[in-house]
Design an enzyme around this catalytic site. Structure first.
Site, PDB file in Angstrom:
ATOM      1  N   PRO A   1       1.465   2.538   7.409  1.00  0.00           N
ATOM      2  CG  PRO A   1      -0.205   3.376   7.190  1.00  0.00           C
ATOM      3  CD  PRO A   1       1.164   3.440   7.874  1.00  0.00           C
ATOM      4  CG  ASN A   2      -0.084  -1.157   3.584  1.00  0.00           C
ATOM      5  OD1 ASN A   2      -0.442  -2.209   4.097  1.00  0.00           O
ATOM      6  ND2 ASN A   2      -1.188  -0.202   3.512  1.00  0.00           N
TER       7      ASN A   2
ATOM      8  NE  ARG B   1       0.811  -4.487  -3.433  1.00  0.00           N
ATOM      9  CZ  ARG B   1       0.785  -3.540  -2.959  1.00  0.00           C
ATOM     10  NH1 ARG B   1       0.996  -2.391  -4.239  1.00  0.00           N
ATOM     11  NH2 ARG B   1      -0.511  -3.170  -2.769  1.00  0.00           N
TER      12      ARG B   1
ATOM     13  CE1 TYR C   1       5.623   3.874  -2.369  1.00  0.00           C
ATOM     14  CE2 TYR C   1       3.677   1.976  -3.773  1.00  0.00           C
ATOM     15  CZ  TYR C   1       3.533   3.298  -3.451  1.00  0.00           C
ATOM     16  OH  TYR C   1       2.743   4.081  -3.464  1.00  0.00           O
TER      17      TYR C   1
ATOM     18  CG  ASN D   1       7.094   6.892   3.788  1.00  0.00           C
ATOM     19  OD1 ASN D   1       5.870   7.452   3.839  1.00  0.00           O
ATOM     20  ND2 ASN D   1       8.014   6.505   2.984  1.00  0.00           N
TER      21      ASN D   1
ATOM     22  CB  ALA E   1      -1.453   5.181   3.085  1.00  0.00           C
TER      23      ALA E   1
ATOM     24  CD  GLU F   1       4.725  13.782   4.796  1.00  0.00           C
ATOM     25  OE1 GLU F   1       4.750  14.314   6.353  1.00  0.00           O
ATOM     26  OE2 GLU F   1       4.556  13.543   4.706  1.00  0.00           O
TER      27      GLU F   1
ATOM     28  CG  HIS G   1       6.089  10.679   0.812  1.00  0.00           C
ATOM     29  ND1 HIS G   1       5.677  10.092   1.602  1.00  0.00           N
ATOM     30  CD2 HIS G   1       5.729  12.118   1.643  1.00  0.00           C
ATOM     31  CE1 HIS G   1       4.698  10.991   1.746  1.00  0.00           C
ATOM     32  NE2 HIS G   1       4.648  11.540   2.317  1.00  0.00           N
TER      33      HIS G   1
ATOM     34  NE  ARG H   1       2.005   7.043  -6.685  1.00  0.00           N
ATOM     35  CZ  ARG H   1       2.087   6.263  -5.635  1.00  0.00           C
ATOM     36  NH1 ARG H   1       3.155   6.727  -5.005  1.00  0.00           N
ATOM     37  NH2 ARG H   1       1.557   4.904  -5.793  1.00  0.00           N
TER      38      ARG H   1
HETATM   39  O1  CA2 Z   1       6.184   7.063  -1.770  1.00  0.00           O
HETATM   40  C1  CA2 Z   1       6.384   7.175  -0.099  1.00  0.00           C
HETATM   41  O2  CA2 Z   1       6.876   6.629   0.494  1.00  0.00           O
HETATM   42  C2  CA2 Z   1       4.837   6.959   0.330  1.00  0.00           C
HETATM   43  O3  CA2 Z   1       4.371   7.809   1.554  1.00  0.00           O
HETATM   44  C3  CA2 Z   1       4.428   4.947  -0.207  1.00  0.00           C
HETATM   45  C4  CA2 Z   1       2.827   5.037   0.983  1.00  0.00           C
HETATM   46  C5  CA2 Z   1       1.816   5.641  -0.460  1.00  0.00           C
HETATM   47  O4  CA2 Z   1       0.082   5.727   0.316  1.00  0.00           O
HETATM   48  C6  CA2 Z   1       1.977   7.152  -0.277  1.00  0.00           C
HETATM   49  O5  CA2 Z   1       0.963   7.773  -1.071  1.00  0.00           O
HETATM   50  C7  CA2 Z   1       3.084   7.285  -0.512  1.00  0.00           C
HETATM   51  C8  CA2 Z   1       2.414   3.797   0.400  1.00  0.00           C
HETATM   52  C9  CA2 Z   1       3.678   2.318   0.643  1.00  0.00           C
HETATM   53  C10 CA2 Z   1       2.696   0.471   0.762  1.00  0.00           C
HETATM   54  O6  CA2 Z   1       4.285   0.240  -0.162  1.00  0.00           O
HETATM   55  C11 CA2 Z   1       3.667  -0.809  -0.848  1.00  0.00           C
HETATM   56  C12 CA2 Z   1       4.528  -1.433  -1.593  1.00  0.00           C
HETATM   57  C13 CA2 Z   1       5.147  -2.043  -2.201  1.00  0.00           C
HETATM   58  C14 CA2 Z   1       3.981  -3.288  -1.379  1.00  0.00           C
HETATM   59  C15 CA2 Z   1       2.750  -2.946  -0.716  1.00  0.00           C
HETATM   60  C16 CA2 Z   1       3.377  -1.409  -0.433  1.00  0.00           C
END
Ligand code: CA2
Length: 141
Positions: free
Chosen positions: A10-11, A18, A23, A75, A78, A99, A101, A108
């Site tokens: 997700p996301n 952003r 990221y 990946n 969340a 997996e 990330h 974090r």
């Molecule tokens: O670090 C990673 O790859 C995560 O899997 C990314 C997830 C986060 O919930 C994990 O804890 C770590 C979040 C992905 C969403 O990323 C966004 C980036 C920019 C804008 C919106 C979402």
């Protein structure tokens, strides 16, 4: 020719819009293109998929072996921190799952320290940014 399923949770469809300091600035499509370029000398086929829906990811994991995938790179985003369903789906298949990330989840918020899905995986990479994807594929060649 080895066939890999690259699953994104997700996301991650919003990557590049952003939080580039966490990221990176690339979109998921740009990371896909980068990963394919890094692996162009290898005999691999990569199939990319993203979903915001837990059950859709579970179904993809279930069907991976029947679709002749040799390994999954995931990946779970969340869902990594919450999903017993994805954990159990990974446990239910025989092919290896790595997996990844983008960020270092251990640097974090404390809720990101809980990694439920990782317990079912053969390996985990966290904090290497977009390089995690091609490195994870290489680890299973
Ligand atoms: O670090 C990673 O790859 C995560 O899997 C990314 C997830 C986060 O919930 C994990 O804890 C770590 C979040 C992905 C969403 O990323 C966004 C980036 C920019 C804008 C919106 C979402």
């Amino acid at each position: 020719m080895k066939k890999f399923l690259i699953l994104n949770g997700p996301n991650l469809n919003l990557l590049g819009t952003r939080e580039p300091e966490i990221y990176g600035a690339d979109t998921l499509s740009a990371i896909e293109a980068y990963t394919k370029k890094k692996l162009e000398q290898e005999k691999v086929e990569l199939v990319w998929f993203q979903s915001n829906i837990e059950g859709v990811l579970v179904d993809k994991i279930h069907h991976a072996a029947a679709l002749n995938f040799d390994a999954i790179i995931i990946n779970p985003a969340a869902y990594s921190h919450t999903s017993i369903a994805i954990h159990d789906a990974i446990k239910s298949i025989k092919i290896p799952v790595v997996e990844v990330h983008l960020s270092n989840v251990h640097k974090r918020e404390s809720f990101r320290e809980t990694l439920l899905t990782a317990k079912a995986c053969v390996a985990i990479m966290s904090g290497l940014g977009k390089d995690a994807y091609w490195l994870a594929v290489k680890s299973q060649l």
